[in-house]
Write a protein that holds these residues in place. Structure first.
Motif, PDB file in Angstrom:
ATOM      1  N   ILE A   1      42.253  67.917   2.925  1.00  0.00           N
ATOM      2  CA  ILE A   1      42.430  67.791   1.813  1.00  0.00           C
ATOM      3  C   ILE A   1      43.623  66.793   1.933  1.00  0.00           C
ATOM      4  CG2 ILE A   1      42.152  67.317  -0.432  1.00  0.00           C
ATOM      5  CD1 ILE A   1      40.544  70.135  -0.397  1.00  0.00           C
ATOM      6  N   VAL A   2      43.395  65.794   2.414  1.00  0.00           N
ATOM      7  CA  VAL A   2      44.156  64.438   2.056  1.00  0.00           C
ATOM      8  C   VAL A   2      44.468  63.922   0.548  1.00  0.00           C
ATOM      9  CG1 VAL A   2      44.823  61.868   3.046  1.00  0.00           C
ATOM     10  CG2 VAL A   2      44.162  63.451   4.336  1.00  0.00           C
ATOM     11  N   LEU A   3      45.352  64.123   0.030  1.00  0.00           N
ATOM     12  CA  LEU A   3      45.692  63.757  -1.246  1.00  0.00           C
ATOM     13  C   LEU A   3      46.418  62.807  -1.468  1.00  0.00           C
ATOM     14  CD1 LEU A   3      47.550  67.764  -2.582  1.00  0.00           C
ATOM     15  CD2 LEU A   3      45.082  66.954  -2.922  1.00  0.00           C
ATOM     16  N   ASP A   4      47.783  62.471  -0.302  1.00  0.00           N
ATOM     17  CA  ASP A   4      48.438  60.813  -0.640  1.00  0.00           C
ATOM     18  C   ASP A   4      49.001  60.231   0.936  1.00  0.00           C
ATOM     19  OD1 ASP A   4      49.598  59.239  -2.153  1.00  0.00           O
ATOM     20  OD2 ASP A   4      51.593  60.157  -2.353  1.00  0.00           O
ATOM     21  N   GLY A   5      48.644  59.462   0.633  1.00  0.00           N
ATOM     22  CA  GLY A   5      48.458  58.655   2.295  1.00  0.00           C
ATOM     23  C   GLY A   5      47.810  58.800   3.063  1.00  0.00           C
ATOM     24  N   THR A   6      48.029  58.054   4.076  1.00  0.00           N
ATOM     25  CA  THR A   6      46.778  58.022   5.016  1.00  0.00           C
ATOM     26  C   THR A   6      47.321  58.956   6.538  1.00  0.00           C
ATOM     27  OG1 THR A   6      46.004  55.717   4.520  1.00  0.00           O
ATOM     28  CG2 THR A   6      45.581  56.647   6.890  1.00  0.00           C
ATOM     29  N   VAL A   7      46.623  59.772   7.143  1.00  0.00           N
ATOM     30  CA  VAL A   7      46.635  60.681   7.874  1.00  0.00           C
ATOM     31  C   VAL A   7      45.888  59.873   9.310  1.00  0.00           C
ATOM     32  CG1 VAL A   7      46.709  62.914   9.393  1.00  0.00           C
ATOM     33  CG2 VAL A   7      47.867  62.354   6.459  1.00  0.00           C
ATOM     34  N   HIS A   8      45.644  60.188  10.413  1.00  0.00           N
ATOM     35  CA  HIS A   8      45.269  60.875  11.142  1.00  0.00           C
ATOM     36  C   HIS A   8      44.689  61.265  11.565  1.00  0.00           C
ATOM     37  CE1 HIS A   8      45.486  55.777  12.917  1.00  0.00           C
ATOM     38  NE2 HIS A   8      45.841  55.990  11.687  1.00  0.00           N
ATOM     39  N   PHE A   9      43.620  61.817  12.363  1.00  0.00           N
ATOM     40  CA  PHE A   9      42.729  63.309  12.779  1.00  0.00           C
ATOM     41  C   PHE A   9      42.172  63.100  13.953  1.00  0.00           C
ATOM     42  CE2 PHE A   9      43.303  64.090   8.060  1.00  0.00           C
ATOM     43  CZ  PHE A   9      43.847  66.037   8.445  1.00  0.00           C
ATOM     44  N   LEU A  10      42.488  63.944  15.010  1.00  0.00           N
ATOM     45  CA  LEU A  10      42.264  64.118  16.443  1.00  0.00           C
ATOM     46  C   LEU A  10      40.959  64.592  16.117  1.00  0.00           C
ATOM     47  CD1 LEU A  10      42.147  62.762  19.935  1.00  0.00           C
ATOM     48  CD2 LEU A  10      43.243  65.742  19.383  1.00  0.00           C
ATOM     49  N   ASN A  11      39.891  64.514  16.972  1.00  0.00           N
ATOM     50  CA  ASN A  11      38.116  65.811  16.065  1.00  0.00           C
ATOM     51  C   ASN A  11      37.450  65.299  17.540  1.00  0.00           C
ATOM     52  OD1 ASN A  11      36.306  66.997  15.374  1.00  0.00           O
ATOM     53  ND2 ASN A  11      34.986  65.417  14.749  1.00  0.00           N
ATOM     54  N   GLY A  12      37.874  66.467  18.658  1.00  0.00           N
ATOM     55  CA  GLY A  12      37.364  67.073  19.853  1.00  0.00           C
ATOM     56  C   GLY A  12      38.271  65.625  20.760  1.00  0.00           C
ATOM     57  N   THR A  13      37.907  64.526  21.024  1.00  0.00           N
ATOM     58  CA  THR A  13      38.514  63.492  21.557  1.00  0.00           C
ATOM     59  C   THR A  13      38.249  61.956  20.550  1.00  0.00           C
ATOM     60  OG1 THR A  13      36.993  62.809  22.428  1.00  0.00           O
ATOM     61  CG2 THR A  13      37.665  64.243  23.902  1.00  0.00           C
ATOM     62  N   ASP A  14      37.743  62.103  19.764  1.00  0.00           N
ATOM     63  CA  ASP A  14      37.635  61.019  18.619  1.00  0.00           C
ATOM     64  C   ASP A  14      38.615  60.653  17.251  1.00  0.00           C
ATOM     65  OD1 ASP A  14      35.552  60.858  19.977  1.00  0.00           O
ATOM     66  OD2 ASP A  14      34.579  61.637  18.760  1.00  0.00           O
ATOM     67  N   GLU A  15      39.784  59.678  17.450  1.00  0.00           N
ATOM     68  CA  GLU A  15      40.633  59.565  16.082  1.00  0.00           C
ATOM     69  C   GLU A  15      39.448  59.024  15.043  1.00  0.00           C
ATOM     70  OE1 GLU A  15      44.846  56.968  15.609  1.00  0.00           O
ATOM     71  OE2 GLU A  15      43.691  57.295  17.774  1.00  0.00           O
ATOM     72  N   VAL A  16      40.507  59.378  14.288  1.00  0.00           N
ATOM     73  CA  VAL A  16      39.465  59.350  12.671  1.00  0.00           C
ATOM     74  C   VAL A  16      40.413  59.307  11.727  1.00  0.00           C
ATOM     75  CG1 VAL A  16      38.413  60.633  10.745  1.00  0.00           C
ATOM     76  CG2 VAL A  16      37.706  61.488  13.172  1.00  0.00           C
ATOM     77  N   ILE A  17      40.197  58.313  10.989  1.00  0.00           N
ATOM     78  CA  ILE A  17      41.955  57.570  10.177  1.00  0.00           C
ATOM     79  C   ILE A  17      41.433  58.100   8.814  1.00  0.00           C
ATOM     80  CG2 ILE A  17      42.824  55.998   8.914  1.00  0.00           C
ATOM     81  CD1 ILE A  17      42.202  54.180  11.308  1.00  0.00           C
ATOM     82  N   ALA A  18      42.261  58.631   8.431  1.00  0.00           N
ATOM     83  CA  ALA A  18      41.770  59.883   6.566  1.00  0.00           C
ATOM     84  C   ALA A  18      42.471  59.352   5.483  1.00  0.00           C
ATOM     85  CB  ALA A  18      42.080  61.397   6.913  1.00  0.00           C
TER      86      ALA A  18
END
Length: 199
Positions: free
Chosen positions: A92-109
């Motif tokens: 759960i992203v509470l503060d700021g912005t985090v990039h996740f790798l999901n398989g080979t996809d990059e997701v901006i959270a």
């Protein structure tokens, strides 16, 4: 930095609690006690230079879930591409912005994002921005949280200081927990955060 509201966190926590209680095992109610903690308080484990606050450990509840909080510094790699064979994770992203790798996809959270990552799903995360990020992480079962203390202890014992030596320790301790790391799938935005290789 954007912040997620407390009511959103409470709502997500309620949903998480409902889902994990379906997997409880039989045990005596006398073995467990209610606890109350606050985000950012308590003695953290220092994992690769960042604090990990362990709010719920595997032995705290019959469900054996774990819940920890981490502060991900600006311009830093949280975790390289890796795959758990034994645990499911919810971030759960509470503060700021985090990039996740999901398989080979990059997701901006952004704040308020809930990332549900089942075992055997390759994932990783990093913070390429100029501000820190704050995450809550639920792991089931929660025994994986022992990994952070094991890495901290091994780094202290070995005296390792270089990113390469610390990375080797992380790889060894992760393998003991059934977690496989694959640096070859790190996207360019995360690769840019790594120190240059030794000469």
């Amino acid at each position: 930095m954007k912040k997620v509201t407390l009511s959103a966190v409470v709502g997500v926590a309620a949903l998480l609690a409902t889902s994990v209680f379906a997997h409880q095992h039989e045990s005596s109610h006398d073995e467990y006690h209610a606890t109350f903690t606050k985000l950012g308080e308590g003695k953290p484990i220092i994992y690769t230079g960042r604090p990990i606050y362990q709010h719920v450990k595997a032995g705290d509840l019959p469900s054996e879930i774990g819940l920890f909080e981490e502060i991900l510094p600006a311009k830093s790699l949280g975790a390289p591409p890796h795959t758990h064979t034994n645990e499911d994770e919810i971030f759960i992203v509470l503060d700021g912005t985090v990039h996740f790798l999901n398989g080979t996809d990059e997701v901006i959270a952004e704040p308020g994002t809930v990332a549900s990552l089942p075992r055997n799903n390759q994932h990783g995360f990093w913070n390429p921005y100029d501000e820190p990020a704050q995450l809550l992480v639920l792991v089931a079962p929660g025994h994986f949280q022992e990994f952070f203390g094991a890495v901290e202890a091994a780094v202290k014992e070995s005296g390792a200081t270089s990113p390469q030596d610390i990375g080797a320790i992380i790889g060894r301790e992760a393998a003991k927990k059934g977690v496989m790391i694959d640096m070859s799938d790190l996207p360019p935005s995360a690769l840019a955060l790594l120190p240059p290789p030794p000469q």
